[in-house]
Design an enzyme around this catalytic site. Structure first.
Site, PDB file in Angstrom:
ATOM      1  N   THR A 102       0.847  -1.196   0.000  1.00 16.74           N
ATOM      2  CA  THR A 102       0.000   0.000   0.000  1.00 16.74           C
ATOM      3  C   THR A 102       0.884   1.248   0.000  1.00 16.74           C
ATOM      4  O   THR A 102       1.942   1.248   0.637  1.00 16.74           O
ATOM      5  CB  THR A 102      -0.895  -0.008   1.254  1.00 16.74           C
ATOM      6  OG1 THR A 102      -1.780  -1.117   1.143  1.00 16.74           O
ATOM      7  CG2 THR A 102      -1.723   1.271   1.377  1.00 16.74           C
ATOM      8  N   GLY A 103       0.423   2.295  -0.672  1.00 17.16           N
ATOM      9  CA  GLY A 103       1.160   3.555  -0.631  1.00 17.16           C
ATOM     10  C   GLY A 103       1.524   4.032  -2.019  1.00 17.16           C
ATOM     11  O   GLY A 103       1.245   3.366  -3.026  1.00 17.16           O
ATOM     12  N   ASP A 144       6.187  -4.006  -1.010  1.00 20.79           N
ATOM     13  CA  ASP A 144       5.528  -2.979  -0.203  1.00 20.79           C
ATOM     14  C   ASP A 144       6.506  -1.831   0.079  1.00 20.79           C
ATOM     15  O   ASP A 144       7.726  -2.022   0.037  1.00 20.79           O
ATOM     16  CB  ASP A 144       5.049  -3.605   1.127  1.00 20.79           C
ATOM     17  CG  ASP A 144       3.912  -2.819   1.765  1.00 20.79           C
ATOM     18  OD1 ASP A 144       3.603  -1.714   1.296  1.00 20.79           O
ATOM     19  OD2 ASP A 144       3.339  -3.319   2.748  1.00 20.79           O
ATOM     20  N   GLY A 161       3.300   2.218   8.029  1.00 22.92           N
ATOM     21  CA  GLY A 161       1.970   2.573   8.504  1.00 22.92           C
ATOM     22  C   GLY A 161       1.596   4.031   8.369  1.00 22.92           C
ATOM     23  O   GLY A 161       0.498   4.411   8.758  1.00 22.92           O
ATOM     24  N   GLY A 197       0.756   5.257   5.793  1.00 21.28           N
ATOM     25  CA  GLY A 197      -0.405   5.156   4.903  1.00 21.28           C
ATOM     26  C   GLY A 197      -1.605   4.510   5.578  1.00 21.28           C
ATOM     27  O   GLY A 197      -2.666   4.365   4.963  1.00 21.28           O
ATOM     28  N   GLU A 201      -0.847  -5.063   6.294  1.00 23.16           N
ATOM     29  CA  GLU A 201       0.514  -5.210   5.748  1.00 23.16           C
ATOM     30  C   GLU A 201       1.333  -6.183   6.589  1.00 23.16           C
ATOM     31  O   GLU A 201       2.103  -6.981   6.061  1.00 23.16           O
ATOM     32  CB  GLU A 201       1.210  -3.850   5.703  1.00 23.16           C
ATOM     33  CG  GLU A 201       0.653  -2.933   4.631  1.00 23.16           C
ATOM     34  CD  GLU A 201       1.225  -1.530   4.670  1.00 23.16           C
ATOM     35  OE1 GLU A 201       1.247  -0.885   3.615  1.00 23.16           O
ATOM     36  OE2 GLU A 201       1.630  -1.065   5.749  1.00 23.16           O
ATOM     37  N   LYS A 212      14.467   7.182   3.020  1.00 20.99           N
ATOM     38  CA  LYS A 212      13.806   6.336   4.031  1.00 20.99           C
ATOM     39  C   LYS A 212      14.820   5.528   4.864  1.00 20.99           C
ATOM     40  O   LYS A 212      14.439   4.867   5.824  1.00 20.99           O
ATOM     41  CB  LYS A 212      12.839   5.364   3.350  1.00 20.99           C
ATOM     42  CG  LYS A 212      11.814   6.021   2.419  1.00 20.99           C
ATOM     43  CD  LYS A 212      10.579   6.424   3.149  1.00 20.99           C
ATOM     44  CE  LYS A 212       9.479   6.993   2.295  1.00 20.99           C
ATOM     45  NZ  LYS A 212       8.651   6.047   1.593  1.00 20.99           N
TER      46      LYS A 212
HETATM   47  C1  5RP Z   1       1.204   2.143   4.391  1.00 21.02           C
HETATM   48  C2  5RP Z   1       2.679   1.991   4.439  1.00 21.02           C
HETATM   49  C3  5RP Z   1       3.441   2.468   3.255  1.00 21.02           C
HETATM   50  O1  5RP Z   1       4.087   1.372   2.699  1.00 21.02           O
HETATM   51  C4  5RP Z   1       4.429   3.492   3.696  1.00 21.02           C
HETATM   52  O2  5RP Z   1       3.718   4.529   4.358  1.00 21.02           O
HETATM   53  C5  5RP Z   1       5.213   4.058   2.522  1.00 21.02           C
HETATM   54  O3  5RP Z   1       4.350   4.745   1.681  1.00 21.02           O
HETATM   55  P1  5RP Z   1       4.883   5.585   0.453  1.00 21.02           P
HETATM   56  O4  5RP Z   1       5.403   4.601  -0.548  1.00 21.02           O
HETATM   57  O5  5RP Z   1       3.658   6.337  -0.022  1.00 21.02           O
HETATM   58  O6  5RP Z   1       5.951   6.526   0.964  1.00 21.02           O
HETATM   59  O7  5RP Z   1       3.261   1.480   5.360  1.00 21.02           O
HETATM   60  O8  5RP Z   1       0.619   1.698   5.582  1.00 21.02           O
END
Ligand code: 5RP
Length: 231
Positions: A30-31, A85, A99, A101, A107, A125
Site C-alpha cells: 500500500t502507498g 511494499d 503505517g 499510509g 501489511e 527512508k
Molecule cells: C502504508 C505503508 C506504506 O508502505 C508506507 O507509508 C510508505 O508509503 P509511500 O510509498 O507512499 O511513501 O506502510 O501503511
C-alpha cells in the site's frame, strides 16, 4: 542524476515487479510507491503473466481490480510467494517502520506469511536508527482510546491521534491510529518496544516490522541498490 520523488517511486516500484514470476501468489503493498508496482503488474497480467494477488488495503484492492489483477484472500491462500511494499523507515538490519499510509495491520499480516518481503523506497527512508525520521503508527480500538493514550504516553516523547478532515482517521479495519514520536534519539530498543506495545489491551498492531523484510530496492541518485537482510 537526482530524480524527483515520483520518478524514484516509479523506478523502484517497477523494478520490484520484475521479481514476480508466473504462478506466484503476490502480496500487494500500500502507498504511493507500491502504486507503481501494482500498475506494472497490471500491465504484465495483460501481457499474459499468471498470478493471483492479495492486497493489503482497500485502496490497493481497488487499484488491482482496476488494472485487472486477479485477487484471492488469505482464507484460501495462507502462504504468499512474494510481497512488494513500501516503508517509512528502513534500518541497517532491514527492520522497518510502516503505517504512515494507515495499512500497517493488513501489511503485517501479509508480511508474516510472505516467503519474500521486498521493500521499495528512495534513499531518504534509510535511517541509522528507527524512530528518528518517522513517527511510529500504532493501531488501536476506538473503545480503548483514553486507556491507550495513557499507557502509550510514557513510552514515547509525544503522541497524537491521527486525524483526517478534522475527524479521527479510520483504518480499513475500523480502528484509530496513534502516531508516536521519539525525537532525535529514536527508539532505544525496537524489539522490546514491540513486545510492550503488543501487550497493551486495545492496541491492535504497531508499525514496527522486525525481521520481516527479506530485501529492499532503494533508489539513490538515479541508481538502484538491492539490500539484503543480514543473516
Ligand atoms: C502504508 C505503508 C506504506 O508502505 C508506507 O507509508 C510508505 O508509503 P509511500 O510509498 O507512499 O511513501 O506502510 O501503511
Amino acid at each position: 542524476m537526482t530524480l524527483d520523488p515520483e520518478q524514484a517511486k516509479k523506478l523502484v516500484g517497477e523494478k520490484a515487479a520484475e521479481f514476480v514470476k508466473d504462478g506466484m501468489i503476490v502480496g500487494l503493498g500500500t502507498g504511493s510507491t507500491a502504486y507503481y508496482t501494482i500498475n506494472k503488474l497490471g500491465e504484465m497480467v495483460a501481457n499474459g503473466l499468471n498470478i493471483k494477488a492479495i492486497p493489503t488495503s482497500k485502496a490497493s484492492e481497488e487499484q488491482a481490480i482496476k488494472v485487472g489483477i486477479p485477487l484471492v484472500t488469505l482464507d484460501t491462500h495462507t502462504v504468499i510467494d512474494i510481497t512488494i511494499d513500501g516503508a517509512d523507515e528502513i534500518d541497517p538490519d532491514l527492520n522497518l517502520i510502516k503505517g504512515l499510509g494507515g495499512a500497517l495491520l493488513r501489511e503485517k499480516i501479509v508480511a508474516c506469511v510472505s516467503k519474500q518481503e521486498i521493500i521499495i523506497a528512495d534513499e531518504r527512508k534509510i535511517v541509522k536508527k528507527l524512530g528518528t525520521r518517522s513517527p511510529l503508527p500504532v493501531e488501536i480500538v476506538p473503545f480503548g482510546l483514553e486507556v491507550c493514550l495513557s499507557k502509550l504516553k510514557p513510552l514515547c516523547k509525544d503522541l497524537a491521534l491521527r486525524m483526517r478532515d478534522s475527524e479521527p482517521f479510520i483504518t480499513d479495519n475500523g480502528n484509530y491510529i496513534l502516531d508516536l514520536s521519539f525525537g532525535e534519539n529514536g527508539i532505544e530498543n525496537a524489539v522490546e518496544l514491540e513486545a510492550i506495545l503488543n501487550n497493551i489491551p486495545g492496541v491492535v498492531e504497531n508499525g514496527l516490522f522486525i525481521g520481516l523484510a527479506t530485501s529492499a530496492i532503494v533508489e539513490s541518485e538515479g541508481e538502484l541498490k538491492i539490500l539484503k537482510r543480514p543473516n
